[in-house]
Scaffold this active site. Structure first.
Site, PDB file in Angstrom:
ATOM      1  N   PRO A 105       0.844  -1.274   0.189  1.00  0.00           N
ATOM      2  CA  PRO A 105       0.066  -0.127  -0.056  1.00  0.00           C
ATOM      3  C   PRO A 105       0.834   1.306   0.046  1.00  0.00           C
ATOM      4  O   PRO A 105       1.930   1.322   0.615  1.00  0.00           O
ATOM      5  CB  PRO A 105      -0.829   0.023   1.449  1.00  0.00           C
ATOM      6  CG  PRO A 105      -0.189  -1.097   2.012  1.00  0.00           C
ATOM      7  CD  PRO A 105       0.687  -2.120   1.163  1.00  0.00           C
ATOM      8  N   ALA A 108       1.992   4.362   3.218  1.00  0.00           N
ATOM      9  CA  ALA A 108       1.322   3.522   4.485  1.00  0.00           C
ATOM     10  C   ALA A 108       2.578   3.227   5.484  1.00  0.00           C
ATOM     11  O   ALA A 108       2.490   2.677   6.545  1.00  0.00           O
ATOM     12  CB  ALA A 108       0.718   2.310   4.265  1.00  0.00           C
ATOM     13  N   LEU A 110       5.154   1.691   4.491  1.00  0.00           N
ATOM     14  CA  LEU A 110       5.651   0.044   4.389  1.00  0.00           C
ATOM     15  C   LEU A 110       6.625   0.010   3.472  1.00  0.00           C
ATOM     16  O   LEU A 110       7.295  -1.291   2.727  1.00  0.00           O
ATOM     17  CB  LEU A 110       4.504  -1.199   4.005  1.00  0.00           C
ATOM     18  CG  LEU A 110       3.492  -1.054   5.153  1.00  0.00           C
ATOM     19  CD1 LEU A 110       2.499  -2.170   4.884  1.00  0.00           C
ATOM     20  CD2 LEU A 110       4.095  -1.536   6.529  1.00  0.00           C
ATOM     21  N   SER A 112       6.580   1.318   0.092  1.00  0.00           N
ATOM     22  CA  SER A 112       6.149   1.246  -1.328  1.00  0.00           C
ATOM     23  C   SER A 112       7.378   2.038  -2.271  1.00  0.00           C
ATOM     24  O   SER A 112       7.713   1.405  -3.432  1.00  0.00           O
ATOM     25  CB  SER A 112       4.865   1.554  -1.761  1.00  0.00           C
ATOM     26  OG  SER A 112       4.686   2.923  -1.548  1.00  0.00           O
ATOM     27  N   SER A 113       7.743   3.022  -2.097  1.00  0.00           N
ATOM     28  CA  SER A 113       8.248   3.983  -2.746  1.00  0.00           C
ATOM     29  C   SER A 113       9.816   3.391  -3.026  1.00  0.00           C
ATOM     30  O   SER A 113      10.342   3.190  -3.948  1.00  0.00           O
ATOM     31  CB  SER A 113       8.521   5.360  -2.699  1.00  0.00           C
ATOM     32  OG  SER A 113       9.257   5.855  -1.573  1.00  0.00           O
ATOM     33  N   ASP A 156      14.891   3.150   4.331  1.00  0.00           N
ATOM     34  CA  ASP A 156      13.861   2.379   3.898  1.00  0.00           C
ATOM     35  C   ASP A 156      14.628   1.616   2.614  1.00  0.00           C
ATOM     36  O   ASP A 156      14.598   0.270   2.606  1.00  0.00           O
ATOM     37  CB  ASP A 156      13.013   3.197   2.933  1.00  0.00           C
ATOM     38  CG  ASP A 156      12.106   3.855   4.055  1.00  0.00           C
ATOM     39  OD1 ASP A 156      11.929   3.570   5.256  1.00  0.00           O
ATOM     40  OD2 ASP A 156      11.085   4.496   3.509  1.00  0.00           O
TER      41      ASP A 156
HETATM   42  O1  PMV Z   1       8.346   6.786   4.211  1.00  0.00           O
HETATM   43  P1  PMV Z   1       8.159   5.952   5.503  1.00  0.00           P
HETATM   44  O2  PMV Z   1       6.718   6.041   6.222  1.00  0.00           O
HETATM   45  O3  PMV Z   1       8.520   4.464   5.153  1.00  0.00           O
HETATM   46  O4  PMV Z   1       9.184   6.448   6.414  1.00  0.00           O
HETATM   47  C1  PMV Z   1      10.412   6.670   6.343  1.00  0.00           C
HETATM   48  C2  PMV Z   1      11.343   6.745   7.682  1.00  0.00           C
HETATM   49  C3  PMV Z   1      11.749   7.985   8.268  1.00  0.00           C
HETATM   50  O5  PMV Z   1      12.202   7.824   9.410  1.00  0.00           O
HETATM   51  C4  PMV Z   1      10.472   9.006   8.518  1.00  0.00           C
HETATM   52  C5  PMV Z   1      12.197   8.916   7.215  1.00  0.00           C
HETATM   53  C6  PMV Z   1      13.451   8.673   6.674  1.00  0.00           C
HETATM   54  O6  PMV Z   1      13.886   8.957   5.696  1.00  0.00           O
HETATM   55  O7  PMV Z   1      14.125   7.814   7.385  1.00  0.00           O
END
Ligand code: PMV
Length: 331
Positions: A105, A108, A110, A112-113, A156
């Site tokens: 999703p 969210a 998780l 995705s990008s 991520d």
């Molecule tokens: O984009 P998300 O919801 O997977 O969050 C990324 C994690 C953060 O620590 C909020 C941002 C980052 O660049 O580490």
């Protein structure tokens, strides 16, 4: 001109340290068994075409500037990923036709990008007969990831590239935990989706205004992350749960939780979670709950569904990003 390349990359959850990782604290993240697939076929030189089946149906109305109709903006990082991967392998003037499927999703928390970006990079490199090292994929992903995220920490794309459970510290110490036993987690989506960029910049701004309290927070998150690594290695779920709960308090304190997240965290704990917290940028998105075992997770999933959440019975992806040959992993 090249051949077709295909790749898969997992999504991720952050177990400890989101937001604080942007400011330099170590984070702990786990790759999960929800995937993005990318196919890259050679196209006319200079022509980058992107076809994507991403779960836009799962977008809420509140995406911090990204509207349901704005899918073009969501596809731009994937175009950039192809351009940067081609440039990296020395084919700046190449052309690529991309076909992407994503079961994660969007918006969210998780990954995705990061997952789609990493899958595109690996597939494009494969299409040019290049197998990238993980470290190379990780670095190439910064450009496209910055398009939607502003200044991502890199956690991520590290989790999506390396797979398994990792610790991550800026600038770029990534280490894999390889635990003997993987804790049982339940992820649950509030259905409220949002943009990471706005949430991250609000926390960064706050960290400048409230230097002293953030200094303490960062020191504490470092200890929490180290403690979580020890707890995972020792298979001490009670300790890991306590650390997740404390991390949630800090995230509430810096203002990135949301009443729906708080409600699901509370419900998870009331229905047997050993620990529970939001995961990712917050402001909506998902929680992650540590469960005693799979049976307890099933019971908890039912309870959270009754609260209006969408549960995901995730397990750890141990492989990370991988090139594929007709659906089979290349390495
Ligand atoms: O984009 P998300 O919801 O997977 O969050 C990324 C994690 C953060 O620590 C909020 C941002 C980052 O660049 O580490």
């Amino acid at each position: 001109m090249g051949r077709a390349g295909e790749a898969r990359a997992p999504g991720k959850i952050i177990l400890i340290g989101e937001h604080f990782v942007v400011l330099g604290a170590p984070a702990v993240a786990m790759a999960i068994n929800l995937y993005a697939h990318a196919k890259a076929r050679p196209a006319r030189p200079g022509n980058i075409e992107v076809e994507a089946d991403i779960p836009l149906r799962l977008l809420g109305n509140n995406m911090g500037g990204i509207r349901r109709t704005d899918s073009k903006r969501l596809l731009e990082p994937l175009r950039l990923a192809a351009i940067e991967a081609l440039a990296y392998v020395g084919k700046d003037r190449g052309g690529i036709s991309l076909d992407i499927e994503c079961e994660i999703p969007v918006g969210a928390g998780l990954g995705s990008s990061a997952s789609t970006t990493v899958a595109v990079i690996v597939a494009v490199a494969q299409s040019q007969a290049v197998s990238l090292e993980r470290g190379e994929t990780f670095k190439i992903a910064f450009g496209p990831e910055s398009y939607l995220h502003g200044k991502p920490s890199g956690v991520d794309q590290a989790a999506c590239t390396y797979g398994g459970i990792i610790t991550f510290t800026k600038p770029y110490v990534i280490s894999s935990l390889r635990p003997k036993r993987v804790p049982v987690f339940l992820v649950c989506d509030t259905g409220i989706h949002r943009s990471t960029k706005g949430l991250v910049s609000a926390v960064v701004k706050k960290s400048v205004e409230e230097k002293d309290s953030f200094k303490n927070h960062l020191e504490e998150v470092e200890k929490i992350s180290q403690g979580a690594v020890r707890a995972i290695r020792k298979e001490d779920d009670e300790e890991l749960g306590l650390l997740m709960n404390r991390n949630q308090e800090l995230l509430v304190d810096v203002g990135v939780s949301h009443p729906r997240l708080d409600q699901l965290v509370k419900a998870a704990r009331a229905h047997g979670a050993v620990g529970a917290k939001m995961t990712g940028a917050g402001g909506g998105g998902c929680i992650v709950a540590l469960c005693r075992d799979e049976k307890a997770r099933t019971t908890m999933a039912k309870a959270l569904r009754r609260q209006g959440g969408t549960p995901y019975m995730v397990s750890m992806d141990a492989v990370g990003a991988v090139g594929l040959d007709e659906g089979r992993a290349l390495k």
